[in-house]
Every structure is written in structure tokens, then in C-alpha cells.
Motif scaffolding. Structure first.
Motif, PDB file in Angstrom:
ATOM      1  N   ARG A 174       5.278   0.377  -7.926  1.00  0.00           N
ATOM      2  CA  ARG A 174       5.985   1.397  -7.139  1.00  0.00           C
ATOM      3  C   ARG A 174       7.393   1.636  -7.675  1.00  0.00           C
ATOM      4  O   ARG A 174       7.887   2.772  -7.662  1.00  0.00           O
ATOM      5  CB  ARG A 174       6.022   1.011  -5.650  1.00  0.00           C
ATOM      6  N   ARG A 202      11.743  13.598   8.957  1.00  0.00           N
ATOM      7  CA  ARG A 202      11.438  13.314   7.563  1.00  0.00           C
ATOM      8  C   ARG A 202      10.999  14.620   6.927  1.00  0.00           C
ATOM      9  O   ARG A 202      10.230  15.376   7.547  1.00  0.00           O
ATOM     10  CB  ARG A 202      10.262  12.334   7.461  1.00  0.00           C
ATOM     11  N   LYS A 217      11.105   5.444  -3.291  1.00  0.00           N
ATOM     12  CA  LYS A 217      11.953   4.446  -2.625  1.00  0.00           C
ATOM     13  C   LYS A 217      13.293   4.465  -3.342  1.00  0.00           C
ATOM     14  O   LYS A 217      13.536   3.704  -4.279  1.00  0.00           O
ATOM     15  CB  LYS A 217      11.279   3.081  -2.680  1.00  0.00           C
ATOM     16  N   TYR A 267      19.547   6.245   0.944  1.00  0.00           N
ATOM     17  CA  TYR A 267      18.927   5.781   2.184  1.00  0.00           C
ATOM     18  C   TYR A 267      19.833   5.941   3.398  1.00  0.00           C
ATOM     19  O   TYR A 267      19.573   5.361   4.450  1.00  0.00           O
ATOM     20  CB  TYR A 267      18.544   4.303   2.024  1.00  0.00           C
ATOM     21  N   GLU A 284       6.904   7.931   9.834  1.00  0.00           N
ATOM     22  CA  GLU A 284       7.171   6.515   9.510  1.00  0.00           C
ATOM     23  C   GLU A 284       8.475   6.084  10.164  1.00  0.00           C
ATOM     24  O   GLU A 284       9.164   6.869  10.797  1.00  0.00           O
ATOM     25  CB  GLU A 284       7.277   6.313   7.998  1.00  0.00           C
ATOM     26  N   GLY A 334      12.246   1.803   7.679  1.00  0.00           N
ATOM     27  CA  GLY A 334      11.841   0.863   6.631  1.00  0.00           C
ATOM     28  C   GLY A 334      10.486   0.273   6.942  1.00  0.00           C
ATOM     29  O   GLY A 334      10.215  -0.885   6.626  1.00  0.00           O
ATOM     30  N   SER A 335       9.644   1.082   7.564  1.00  0.00           N
ATOM     31  CA  SER A 335       8.323   0.578   7.934  1.00  0.00           C
ATOM     32  C   SER A 335       7.355   1.741   8.089  1.00  0.00           C
ATOM     33  O   SER A 335       7.771   2.888   8.262  1.00  0.00           O
ATOM     34  CB  SER A 335       8.391  -0.205   9.258  1.00  0.00           C
ATOM     35  N   THR A 341       2.541  -2.910   2.414  1.00  0.00           N
ATOM     36  CA  THR A 341       1.920  -3.566   3.564  1.00  0.00           C
ATOM     37  C   THR A 341       0.937  -2.613   4.231  1.00  0.00           C
ATOM     38  O   THR A 341      -0.128  -3.018   4.705  1.00  0.00           O
ATOM     39  CB  THR A 341       3.007  -4.001   4.565  1.00  0.00           C
ATOM     40  N   ARG A 342       1.306  -1.333   4.262  1.00  0.00           N
ATOM     41  CA  ARG A 342       0.411  -0.289   4.795  1.00  0.00           C
ATOM     42  C   ARG A 342      -0.897  -0.267   4.008  1.00  0.00           C
ATOM     43  O   ARG A 342      -1.989  -0.283   4.592  1.00  0.00           O
ATOM     44  CB  ARG A 342       1.123   1.067   4.699  1.00  0.00           C
ATOM     45  N   THR A 390       4.198  -1.839  10.031  1.00  0.00           N
ATOM     46  CA  THR A 390       3.989  -2.709   8.872  1.00  0.00           C
ATOM     47  C   THR A 390       5.158  -2.531   7.913  1.00  0.00           C
ATOM     48  O   THR A 390       5.672  -1.428   7.745  1.00  0.00           O
ATOM     49  CB  THR A 390       2.694  -2.366   8.098  1.00  0.00           C
TER      50      THR A 390
HETATM   51  C1  LIG Z   1      11.015   4.380   4.337  1.00  0.00           C
HETATM   52  C2  LIG Z   1      10.088   3.218   4.266  1.00  0.00           C
HETATM   53  N1  LIG Z   1       8.853   3.324   4.785  1.00  0.00           N
HETATM   54  C3  LIG Z   1       7.983   2.302   4.760  1.00  0.00           C
HETATM   55  C4  LIG Z   1       8.326   1.069   4.207  1.00  0.00           C
HETATM   56  C5  LIG Z   1       7.344  -0.069   4.206  1.00  0.00           C
HETATM   57  O1  LIG Z   1       6.894  -0.322   2.908  1.00  0.00           O
HETATM   58  P1  LIG Z   1       6.487  -1.781   2.406  1.00  0.00           P
HETATM   59  O2  LIG Z   1       5.308  -2.207   3.215  1.00  0.00           O
HETATM   60  O3  LIG Z   1       6.130  -1.571   0.961  1.00  0.00           O
HETATM   61  O4  LIG Z   1       7.652  -2.671   2.606  1.00  0.00           O
HETATM   62  C6  LIG Z   1       9.589   0.932   3.639  1.00  0.00           C
HETATM   63  C7  LIG Z   1       9.945  -0.316   2.992  1.00  0.00           C
HETATM   64  O5  LIG Z   1      10.685  -1.085   3.153  1.00  0.00           O
HETATM   65  C8  LIG Z   1      10.486   2.023   3.658  1.00  0.00           C
HETATM   66  O6  LIG Z   1      11.702   1.915   3.130  1.00  0.00           O
END
Ligand SMILES: Cc1ncc(COP(=O)(O)O)c(C=O)c1O
Length: 273
Positions: free
Chosen positions: A50, A131, A141, A145, A174, A177-178, A202-203, A231
Motif C-alpha cells: 500500500r 469524504r 494514505k 491528514y 469510513e 483512521g478506521s 484490517t478491512r 477495523t
Molecule cells: C483514513 C483511514 N481509513 C481506514 C484506515 C484503516 O486502515 P488499516 O486497517 O490498514 O489500518 C486508516 C488507517 O489507519 C485510515 O487512515
């Protein structure tokens, strides 16, 4: 604490990035947060894939993944905390003051910080901001942020640990950060990547391991879902016991509890799934 910077492990105080680094001046960079348990990273290969995808999305040169792996190993060896947040940051490097990028090469920083295990359930709030599912940075990513900083501060002011966004079309997207999952008629659903969410690692593992479906959902589904969970790398699977004013006192409900159990078992079986 030691960090990897400029090709070697260094004392944090001695690791100095230029004040003109494009990551600092305009947020021109990408990053990964990797979970590390007893000094060993989880799902590092997926995170590095990623990182490369995000870098390509910004038009940055591919990161040198051999160096990133060496850097991760070095910082974890120097500081093998029980539960670590391993942070990889890769930016456009020294640049002019505007949005155009310089040509002196990229910046790579790898650091680890100690963290604690999240509670099994948490509260979330929806936010009035959206979003953008069609932006130039959607799905990347990046270190741009600050929208997440603002939304997370809003969540904290409302007694929640995460803020959930809808997209510009009013669909569920979303967190800051999840990723978000809902249970409807006993089945697990999560928004598709086309909603504008990050393709969370994690998703992806949760979809693979639980058979959750990717479904385009209205933001209002949060008012009706039988169960809701989040997640992320540092949350794993975490139940939600309140969405805005709606209490879900049984959290984790039976479907979420099973997903938590499956995730814990499967992630313990293979450190780099
Ligand atoms: C905006 C956003 N969505 C979702 C996630 C979850 O992703 P991951 O499971 O790869 O941590 C993150 C990660 O931290 C994120 O920054």
C-alpha cells in the motif's frame, strides 16, 4: 528512542529533516502505520504494497522497500515494545516553497512508539464534513491528514474515539483512521472502496476471514444497524457501543464478538497474511 532517517538508525534528537521538506510545507508524502507485537510487525507485506500504491498515486518514486524493511527491523530491534505503532513516513523531500516538487530526492523516516491495547468497544460520532470519493488523493494514505485531525478532535469533544464520514453522495464511508462495518439481518457489510474509503488492511482481512460483503450503504444505516464495528491496524476489530445519541448497549453483539474472535485467531496464526 531511535529512528531510521537518512539511511541509518539515529538518535531521535539527531534526526533532522529540512524545514523545507515538501512533506512539512505542503503535506506531500505518504505513510503507513503498522502494528508490532513484541518487536514483530503484522502484515508488513500488505503495508509495504500500500505504501508503494500511495507513493505512485502522488507521483513519487517507488520507495526502496528493501531499505524500508531494514529500517523497520532496525527500529524494532532497538525498541521491541510489547505493542508498538510502527510508523513509516515517505515524502517528496526538500522542495521549493510552492506545490511544485523539488528534485533532491525523497525523505524516509521510520519510527516506533509504544501503545496500549484499545478497549473492546468504543463510541463514535458522525461529522458534518464529507469524504470526497472523487478527489486526487482518494484512497491514498497521504500525510495530508489535517481533515482527520479536525474530525478526530470533534469526536473527542463529543466523548467519542472516532469520527465517521459520509461521502459527497451521502453514503457511508469510513472513520478518520478506521473502516466501518455494520450488521444487517445478521450479515456483515462494509462500504466498497468506491465510497472513497481507504482500502484498509484490517478491512481486507476482515472481509476475507468473515465473508463480510462490500455494500453501498446510506450514512443513515448507522441508525438502524443491529451492530456496528470498526477495523484498523491498532483497533483490530472493535465494537461500537454508541453512534451519536444512539446507544448499542449490547456491544459487542454476537456477530461482532465472533468477528473479533476470528480476527484474533487468524492474525495470531500468521504474522504476514
Ligand atoms: C483514513 C483511514 N481509513 C481506514 C484506515 C484503516 O486502515 P488499516 O486497517 O490498514 O489500518 C486508516 C488507517 O489507519 C485510515 O487512515
Amino acid at each position: 528512542m531511535k529512528v531510521w532517517f537518512d539511511g541509518a538508525l539515529r538518535e531521535t534528537d539527531a534526526a533532522r529533516v529540512s524545514v523545507l521538506d515538501h512533506g512539512l510545507t505542503v503535506g506531500d508524502g505518504v505513510f503507513e502505520t503498522v502494528k508490532a507485537v513484541d518487536g514483530r510487525p503484522f502484515a508488513l507485506t500488505r503495508h509495504l504494497e500500500r505504501l508503494t500504491r500511495s507513493a505512485r498515486g502522488l507521483g513519487l518514486p517507488d520507495p526502496d522497500l528493501d531499505e524500508v524493511r531494514r529500517a523497520c527491523a532496525a527500529v524494532l530491534e532497538a525498541d521491541p515494545v510489547p505493542l508498538g505503532r510502527l510508523r513509516i513516513t515517505y515524502t517528496g523531500g526538500y522542495g521549493p516553497l510552492g506545490s511544485e516538487r523539488g528534485d533532491r530526492g525523497t525523505t524516509l523516516v521510520v519510527a516506533v512508539g509504544e501503545t496500549t491495547r484499545r478497549p473492546d468497544s468504543t463510541a463514535v460520532v458522525t461529522v458534518p464534513w464529507t469524504r470526497n470519493e472523487r478527489g486526487a488523493l482518494t484512497g491514498l494514505k497521504t500525510t495530508s491528514y489535517a481533515e482527520n485531525v479536525v474530525a478526530l478532535a470533534h469526536a473527542h469533544r463529543h466523548g467519542a474515539s472516532e469520527a465517521l464520514f459520509g461521502n459527497t453522495a451521502g453514503r457511508l464511508c469510513e472513520g478518520t483512521g478506521s473502516n466501518v462495518f455494520v450488521v444487517l439481518d445478521g450479515e456483515i457489510h462494509t462500504p466498497p472502496v468506491a465510497s472513497g474509503c481507504l482500502a484498509g488492511i484490517t478491512r481486507a482481512l476482515t472481509i476475507e476471514w468473515t465473508g463480510a460483503k462490500e455494500t453501498d450503504l446510506p450514512l443513515e444505516v448507522l441508525r438502524e444497524a443491529e451492530e456496528v464495528f470498526l477495523t484498523s491496524t491498532l483497533r483490530d476489530v472493535q465494537a461500537v457501543h454508541r453512534v451519536d445519541d444512539r446507544e448499542l448497549p449490547a456491544a459487542p453483539g454476537p456477530v461482532t464478538a465472533k468477528a473479533m474472535r476470528i480476527f484474533q485467531e487468524r492474525s495470531g496464526d500468521d504474522l504476514d497474511p
